[in-house]
Write a protein that holds these residues in place. Sequence first.
Motif, short mmCIF file in Angstrom:
data_model
loop_
_atom_site.label_atom_id
_atom_site.label_comp_id
_atom_site.label_asym_id
_atom_site.label_seq_id
_atom_site.Cartn_x
_atom_site.Cartn_y
_atom_site.Cartn_z
N PRO A 145 0.83 -1.21 0.00
CA PRO A 145 0.00 0.00 0.00
C PRO A 145 0.87 1.26 0.00
CG PRO A 145 -0.78 -1.59 1.63
CD PRO A 145 0.55 -2.08 1.15
N TYR A 146 0.47 2.23 -0.78
CA TYR A 146 1.20 3.50 -0.83
C TYR A 146 0.99 4.27 0.46
CZ TYR A 146 2.42 2.96 -5.75
OH TYR A 146 2.96 2.52 -6.94
N GLN A 147 2.07 4.83 0.98
CA GLN A 147 2.02 5.62 2.20
C GLN A 147 2.06 7.11 1.85
OE1 GLN A 147 1.56 4.03 5.14
NE2 GLN A 147 1.55 2.12 3.95
N GLY A 148 1.69 7.94 2.81
CA GLY A 148 1.71 9.38 2.60
C GLY A 148 3.06 9.88 2.13
N GLY A 149 3.07 10.70 1.09
CA GLY A 149 4.31 11.25 0.56
C GLY A 149 4.99 10.38 -0.47
N ALA A 150 4.50 9.15 -0.67
CA ALA A 150 5.14 8.26 -1.64
C ALA A 150 4.75 8.65 -3.06
CB ALA A 150 4.72 6.81 -1.37
N GLY A 151 5.71 8.57 -3.98
CA GLY A 151 5.43 8.85 -5.38
C GLY A 151 4.88 7.63 -6.08
N LEU A 152 3.87 7.85 -6.94
CA LEU A 152 3.30 6.69 -7.64
C LEU A 152 3.23 6.86 -9.15
CD1 LEU A 152 0.09 7.33 -8.51
CD2 LEU A 152 -0.20 7.16 -6.04
N GLY A 153 3.53 8.04 -9.69
CA GLY A 153 3.48 8.22 -11.13
C GLY A 153 3.46 9.68 -11.52
N PHE A 154 3.02 9.93 -12.75
CA PHE A 154 3.01 11.28 -13.29
C PHE A 154 1.67 11.54 -13.97
CE2 PHE A 154 7.37 9.90 -13.12
CZ PHE A 154 8.05 11.00 -12.62
N LEU A 155 1.20 12.79 -13.84
CA LEU A 155 -0.03 13.24 -14.49
C LEU A 155 0.35 14.10 -15.69
CD1 LEU A 155 -3.20 13.64 -14.38
CD2 LEU A 155 -2.69 15.75 -13.12
N HIS A 156 -0.20 13.77 -16.85
CA HIS A 156 0.03 14.52 -18.07
C HIS A 156 -1.28 15.17 -18.51
CE1 HIS A 156 3.99 12.49 -18.77
NE2 HIS A 156 3.38 11.49 -18.14
N VAL A 157 -1.25 16.48 -18.73
CA VAL A 157 -2.46 17.21 -19.14
C VAL A 157 -2.09 18.11 -20.32
CG1 VAL A 157 -4.40 18.65 -18.41
CG2 VAL A 157 -3.21 17.21 -16.73
N PRO A 158 -2.26 17.64 -21.56
CA PRO A 158 -1.86 18.44 -22.72
C PRO A 158 -2.52 19.81 -22.78
CG PRO A 158 -2.30 16.16 -23.36
CD PRO A 158 -2.73 16.29 -21.93
N ALA A 159 -3.74 19.95 -22.26
CA ALA A 159 -4.42 21.24 -22.30
C ALA A 159 -3.69 22.30 -21.49
CB ALA A 159 -5.86 21.10 -21.81
N MET A 160 -2.85 21.88 -20.56
CA MET A 160 -2.09 22.82 -19.74
C MET A 160 -0.65 22.98 -20.24
SD MET A 160 -3.41 22.54 -15.81
CE MET A 160 -3.18 20.79 -15.47
N PRO A 195 -7.99 15.06 -23.26
CA PRO A 195 -7.40 13.88 -22.64
C PRO A 195 -6.56 14.23 -21.42
CG PRO A 195 -6.08 14.53 -24.50
CD PRO A 195 -7.24 15.49 -24.45
N VAL A 196 -6.52 13.31 -20.48
CA VAL A 196 -5.65 13.39 -19.31
C VAL A 196 -5.06 12.00 -19.13
CG1 VAL A 196 -5.58 13.65 -16.81
CG2 VAL A 196 -6.90 15.27 -18.16
N VAL A 197 -3.76 11.93 -18.91
CA VAL A 197 -3.08 10.63 -18.85
C VAL A 197 -2.32 10.50 -17.55
CG1 VAL A 197 -1.39 9.11 -19.96
CG2 VAL A 197 -2.86 10.58 -21.37
N VAL A 198 -2.48 9.37 -16.89
CA VAL A 198 -1.71 9.04 -15.69
C VAL A 198 -0.70 7.97 -16.08
CG1 VAL A 198 -1.77 8.03 -13.38
CG2 VAL A 198 -3.57 9.64 -14.10
N GLU A 199 0.57 8.27 -15.84
CA GLU A 199 1.67 7.36 -16.16
C GLU A 199 2.17 6.69 -14.89
OE1 GLU A 199 6.30 7.59 -17.82
OE2 GLU A 199 5.10 9.42 -17.55
N THR A 200 2.16 5.35 -14.88
CA THR A 200 2.74 4.60 -13.77
C THR A 200 3.88 3.76 -14.30
OG1 THR A 200 1.26 2.69 -14.03
CG2 THR A 200 0.48 4.52 -12.65
N ARG A 201 4.43 2.95 -13.45
CA ARG A 201 5.57 2.11 -13.87
C ARG A 201 5.22 1.22 -15.05
NH1 ARG A 201 9.89 -0.68 -10.38
NH2 ARG A 201 10.78 -2.22 -11.81
N ASP A 202 4.03 0.67 -15.05
CA ASP A 202 3.69 -0.36 -16.03
C ASP A 202 2.60 0.04 -17.02
OD1 ASP A 202 5.47 -2.27 -14.80
OD2 ASP A 202 3.98 -2.47 -13.20
N SER A 203 1.89 1.15 -16.78
CA SER A 203 0.73 1.44 -17.62
C SER A 203 0.55 2.93 -17.85
CB SER A 203 -0.55 0.87 -16.98
OG SER A 203 -0.46 -0.53 -16.80
N TRP A 204 -0.14 3.24 -18.96
CA TRP A 204 -0.66 4.57 -19.25
C TRP A 204 -2.17 4.51 -19.10
CZ3 TRP A 204 3.05 8.21 -20.44
CH2 TRP A 204 4.27 7.77 -20.93
N TYR A 205 -2.71 5.29 -18.17
CA TYR A 205 -4.16 5.32 -17.96
C TYR A 205 -4.70 6.58 -18.65
CZ TYR A 205 -3.24 1.73 -14.47
OH TYR A 205 -2.83 0.57 -13.83
N VAL A 206 -5.47 6.36 -19.68
CA VAL A 206 -5.95 7.47 -20.52
C VAL A 206 -7.39 7.80 -20.13
CG1 VAL A 206 -6.33 8.29 -22.86
CG2 VAL A 206 -4.43 6.72 -22.38
#
Length: 255
Positions: A91-106, A171-182
Motif C-alpha cells: 500500500p502506498y504511504q503518505g508522501g510516496a510517489g506513484l506516477g506522473f499526471l500529463h495534461v496536454p491542455a495545460m 485527454p488526461v493521462v496518468v503514467e505509472t511504472r507499467d501502464s498509461w491510464y488514458v
Amino acid sequence: MTEQWQQPTVGPEADPTVGPAGGGTPERRPRSRGALALGVLGELLITTGLVLALFVGYSLWWTDLVADRQADRAGDRLRHSWTAPAAPVVPYQGGAGLGFLHVPAMGRDFQVLIKMGTTPEVLNQGVAGVYEEPYRAAMPWDATGNFALAAHRDGHGAKFHDLDAVEPGDPVVVETRDSWYVYRIDATLPETTKYDTGVVAPVPQGSGYTKPGRYITLTTCTPVYTSRYRMVVWGSLVRVDPVDARRTPPPELRG
C-alpha cells in the motif's frame, strides 16, 4: 524734450522675489503639524505597499523555484526506481510517489509528479497529491473508484495554475511504472465551496456520473491568487495502454 522710458522702481513689498530682509528667497509659510503628519503617513503607506508587493512577488517566485527543484529531483528518483526489478506491491504511504499526471491542455509537455496525500507538506513540494480524506481515493488500477488529486494554483510550483484551460473532451493521462491510464474529461465545475467534499467522492457529486466507474478528479483553488473557492475537473477512464520498453507515450501525448 523727448521722454525716456524708464523701468519703474518696485519696492520690496511689491516684489515677490524679494524677501523681508531684501534677499532673493521668497518667504514660505511653515507647514502645519497636520500637513506634516499626513505627508509622512502617505510616504509610509507608499513604502509599505511597495514592500508588500515585492514580498508577495518574491514569495511566489521563490516557492515556485524551490518546489520545482524538489519535484524534479523526486521525479528523477521515481523514474530511476522503475528501472530496477519490480518490488512486491505494498500500500502506498503518505508522501510516496506513484506516477506522473500529463495534461496536454495545460501545455504540450506538461507533467506533474503524483504523491500520496494533500497536506501542505506534500503539496508544497510542487506535486499533485492524492486525496486520503474525507474519502480515500481509488488508484487508477482499481476496478472502480475515483482517483482524486489536488495541487496548488499559485506558489509552491503552481502545477494547476492553468486548470481552467481544461475542457470536456480533453485527454488526461496518468503514467505509472507499467501502464498509461488514458482519461477523457467529461465535466468541469468552475467554482464551488471548499466544504463541498462530495466532488471527490467515489461517485463524485455534481459530475453527472450516477454509478460506480473508473474516474479521475482534479481540484485546485480559485479565483487565482486566492483560496476562497475550489475548481473541479472530472474525467472517466477510456483505456489502459501497457508501457513498452521505450516508454512510448500514447497518441494523446504525441500531438
